[in-house]
Design an enzyme around this catalytic site. Structure first.
Site, PDB file in Angstrom:
ATOM      1  N   THR A   1       0.929  -1.229   0.316  1.00 36.32           N
ATOM      2  CA  THR A   1       0.396   0.052   0.011  1.00 36.32           C
ATOM      3  C   THR A   1       0.702   1.248  -0.371  1.00 36.32           C
ATOM      4  O   THR A   1       0.319   2.021   0.020  1.00 36.32           O
ATOM      5  CB  THR A   1      -0.962  -0.840   1.155  1.00 36.32           C
ATOM      6  OG1 THR A   1       0.283  -0.354   2.894  1.00 36.32           O
ATOM      7  CG2 THR A   1      -2.732  -0.882   1.101  1.00 36.32           C
TER       8      THR A   1
ATOM      9  N   ARG B   1       4.332   2.199  -2.172  1.00 38.96           N
ATOM     10  CA  ARG B   1       4.334   2.888  -3.882  1.00 38.96           C
ATOM     11  C   ARG B   1       4.472   1.927  -4.574  1.00 38.96           C
ATOM     12  O   ARG B   1       5.405   0.801  -4.104  1.00 38.96           O
ATOM     13  CB  ARG B   1       5.471   4.210  -4.241  1.00 38.96           C
ATOM     14  CG  ARG B   1       5.174   5.414  -2.746  1.00 38.96           C
ATOM     15  CD  ARG B   1       4.519   6.098  -4.139  1.00 38.96           C
ATOM     16  NE  ARG B   1       3.444   7.301  -3.514  1.00 38.96           N
ATOM     17  CZ  ARG B   1       2.776   8.129  -2.755  1.00 38.96           C
ATOM     18  NH1 ARG B   1       1.989   6.859  -2.504  1.00 38.96           N
ATOM     19  NH2 ARG B   1       2.698   8.851  -2.316  1.00 38.96           N
TER      20      ARG B   1
ATOM     21  N   GLU C   1       1.265   3.481 -12.804  1.00 43.56           N
ATOM     22  CA  GLU C   1       0.098   4.049 -12.082  1.00 43.56           C
ATOM     23  C   GLU C   1      -0.976   4.768 -12.921  1.00 43.56           C
ATOM     24  O   GLU C   1      -0.485   5.826 -13.348  1.00 43.56           O
ATOM     25  CB  GLU C   1       0.680   4.200 -10.648  1.00 43.56           C
ATOM     26  CG  GLU C   1      -0.774   4.094  -9.941  1.00 43.56           C
ATOM     27  CD  GLU C   1      -0.602   4.313  -8.161  1.00 43.56           C
ATOM     28  OE1 GLU C   1      -0.992   5.269  -7.792  1.00 43.56           O
ATOM     29  OE2 GLU C   1      -0.218   3.270  -7.515  1.00 43.56           O
TER      30      GLU C   1
ATOM     31  N   HIS D   1      -5.614   2.817  -5.751  1.00 41.43           N
ATOM     32  CA  HIS D   1      -4.332   3.318  -4.975  1.00 41.43           C
ATOM     33  C   HIS D   1      -5.664   4.003  -4.178  1.00 41.43           C
ATOM     34  O   HIS D   1      -6.128   5.527  -4.216  1.00 41.43           O
ATOM     35  CB  HIS D   1      -3.827   4.614  -5.784  1.00 41.43           C
ATOM     36  CG  HIS D   1      -2.675   5.072  -4.659  1.00 41.43           C
ATOM     37  ND1 HIS D   1      -1.433   5.507  -5.628  1.00 41.43           N
ATOM     38  CD2 HIS D   1      -2.289   5.533  -3.724  1.00 41.43           C
ATOM     39  CE1 HIS D   1      -0.628   5.873  -4.421  1.00 41.43           C
ATOM     40  NE2 HIS D   1      -1.124   5.727  -3.750  1.00 41.43           N
TER      41      HIS D   1
END
Ligand code: GLV
Length: 323
Positions: free
Chosen positions: A234, A236, A265, A284
């Site tokens: 959780t 990067r 991402e 995210h």
């Protein structure tokens, strides 16, 4: 007195009227982040920037911000901002720590439990009409209570995860740059990174993205881990080498992974990672409880206002600018 000019790079979950008395505010209202050329054009004419982790605030942008007094980011992480350049220009950068610690730890815990007990696979199984009877070996997962949890980075969020693990009678290992006094009250043992990889049933990442943590998890690390291990990220995406993770999951070198962050991402829809059953991905959202996101926005505004007024930011990532 003329008002300050502020650019906010996305719509926030709270009203911005607190800024009205002091600033003219422009909000980028598209769903996608403002492109670099838009940011470049805006930054030359503003006093304050309120940005998100999806905005790449590089050297060329900071140097173009000749009237800029503050950069305020609505996130705890700030690896998207060139902090050395901001500091060299005496430009304070704000962020939003603490208020998201519990929400993020809750979500890491959600991913851990969901991956351990294969909840997403189970839901897909039922929707696909495959539930025919109670079966002794159907969708067998891992035990959580009594298992060993390895926490990579025992900062605020890592500690909050450790507190949750205590309630599950887990053995808690951690690896950090330094040994921390808090380990005693958490019942956590400081070990080398290699030992953490070798002994943990669950490995959860809570380190910032830096030059040292970029691809901290790659093929050799997956080889060190238990075949039954589950990885949770959780933090990067770039801390994990995506290609090596794909191979490790495909070859069952580790049992499963649950990611709230990916590299790149967002993940490309055609990514091979998305073909794996033993991988769970969320977009995210670890800090995305409504009260948390509202507090983050409010804190980002408080940092912004302080910076515009020339006051010390309540949460500054480069306090050297005040020396
Ligand atoms: C989210 O990832 C944050 O850094 O706040």
């Amino acid at each position: 007195m003329s008002k300050f000019k502020v650019f906010v790079t996305r719509r926030l979950p709270i009203a911005l009227d607190r800024l009205d008395p002091i600033a003219d505010v422009e909000v980028w209202s598209e769903r996608q982040p403002p492109p670099d050329d838009v940011l470049l054009e805006k930054i030359g004419a503003i006093d304050g920037l309120l940005c998100l982790l999806t905005d790449q605030i590089d050297r060329h942008l900071i140097e173009a911000g000749t009237s800029l007094k503050v950069i305020s980011q609505m996130a705890v992480g700030y690896d998207n901002i060139d902090i050395p350049t901001a500091t060299a220009r005496h430009l304070p950068v704000g962020h939003t720590p603490d208020v998201l610690t519990d929400a993020t730890a809750d979500f890491a815990w959600t991913l851990l439990m969901t991956a351990a007990r294969r909840v997403v696979e189970a839901d897909r199984f039922v929707r696909a009409g495959q539930w025919q009877t109670w079966e002794p070996d159907l969708l067998l997962g891992a035990n959580i209570a009594g298992a060993t949890l390895g926490i990579v980075g025992l900062g605020r969020i890592g500690q909050a995860v450790a507190r949750r693990a205590k309630g599950f009678d887990m053995r808690i290992l951690y690896a950090d740059r330094q040994r921390l006094d808090i380990e005693q009250s958490l019942g956590a043992e400081c070990v080398t990174f290699d030992r953490l990889l070798q002994e943990s049933d669950f490995v959860t990442i809570h380190a910032p993205l830096t030059e040292d943590t970029y691809h901290l998890f790659s093929q050799p690390q997956f080889q060190c881990m238990k075949r039954s291990a589950i990885l949770i990220n959780t933090a990067r995406g770039q801390i994990v080498d995506s290609e090596a993770l794909y191979q490790a999951l495909k070859e069952r070198q580790i049992a499963a992974a649950a990611l709230d962050v990916t590299d790149p991402e967002p993940i490309a829809p055609q990514s091979l990672l998305l073909t794996l059953d033993n991988l769970m991905i969320t977009p995210h959202i670890a800090s995305a409880s409504r009260p948390t996101r509202e507090k983050m926005a409010s804190m980002a505004i408080a940092n912004l206002v302080a910076g515009l007024r020339g006051d010390r930011l309540p949460h500054c990532v480069n306090p050297e600018v005040y020396q």
